[in-house]
Motif scaffolding. Sequence first.
Motif, PDB file in Angstrom:
ATOM      1  N   THR A 171       1.290  -1.287   0.368  1.00 27.26           N
ATOM      2  CA  THR A 171       0.319   0.244   0.248  1.00 27.26           C
ATOM      3  C   THR A 171       0.549   0.958   0.028  1.00 27.26           C
ATOM      4  N   ARG A 172       0.532   2.541  -0.729  1.00 30.91           N
ATOM      5  CA  ARG A 172       1.113   3.305  -0.888  1.00 30.91           C
ATOM      6  C   ARG A 172       0.617   4.515  -0.235  1.00 30.91           C
ATOM      7  N   GLU A 222       1.060  15.732   3.834  1.00 30.31           N
ATOM      8  CA  GLU A 222       1.284  16.452   3.533  1.00 30.31           C
ATOM      9  C   GLU A 222      -0.012  16.487   2.185  1.00 30.31           C
ATOM     10  N   GLU A 223      -0.221  14.918   1.548  1.00 30.42           N
ATOM     11  CA  GLU A 223      -0.213  14.205   0.973  1.00 30.42           C
ATOM     12  C   GLU A 223      -2.268  14.221   1.662  1.00 30.42           C
ATOM     13  N   GLN A 224      -2.067  13.670   2.382  1.00 28.83           N
ATOM     14  CA  GLN A 224      -3.192  13.720   3.569  1.00 28.83           C
ATOM     15  C   GLN A 224      -4.247  14.920   3.427  1.00 28.83           C
ATOM     16  N   ALA A 258      -8.651  18.595   2.828  1.00 35.66           N
ATOM     17  CA  ALA A 258      -8.868  19.830   2.755  1.00 35.66           C
ATOM     18  C   ALA A 258      -9.980  19.424   1.357  1.00 35.66           C
ATOM     19  N   TYR A 259      -9.048  18.823  -0.106  1.00 33.50           N
ATOM     20  CA  TYR A 259     -10.403  18.571  -1.718  1.00 33.50           C
ATOM     21  C   TYR A 259     -11.586  18.232  -0.646  1.00 33.50           C
ATOM     22  N   ILE A 260     -11.468  16.738   0.089  1.00 28.63           N
ATOM     23  CA  ILE A 260     -13.398  16.671   0.103  1.00 28.63           C
ATOM     24  C   ILE A 260     -13.814  17.452   1.028  1.00 28.63           C
TER      25      ILE A 260
END
Length: 171
Positions: free
Chosen positions: A3-4, A9-11, A16-18
């Motif tokens: 699993t990647r 930062e991505e989280q 923030a997007y969601i």
Amino acid sequence: MTTRWLTPEEQRAWRAYIGAAHLVEDALDRQLQQEAGMPHMYYSILSSLSEAPERRLRMTDLAERLKITRSRLTYAVTRLEKDGLVGRENCRWDKRGSIAALTDEGMTVLEHAAPGHVEMVREVLFDRLSPEQVGQLEEIFAAVTEGFQGDEAHGTADDVPWRRRSTKPCS
């Protein structure tokens, strides 16, 4: 397969997007329900048809523009048709296809709803961004969209909503 996991930062970016996507969609839906008596999806259908030549689009092309499944579009167009806002016509060059056409009444409803909708889009999104951020937003979401529409390597090119086959049995 390993699993990647998302980096911190991505989280943060993902959350923030969601959060923003849900809040923006909710605000647009509420505004359109209050002022025009329709959900954002129906407004999007009317708007897309208003921009099409002769205010008509083949249903499969409309589903692609809206990035939704054909069955979801069929349901929405059926409702708009009952309200007299959209008509459906047979496709002359493809006997299996049909055309959605914006009626004059649909155009009137759209023209009434558009100013409030555009103001809400400005208020919840663009008024919060700098011109540079608007450009970045376009660049980011264009890259995501293009990735879905043409990514044969990851198997997503044929798994876009408007190309999916319904899993429901025929009645």
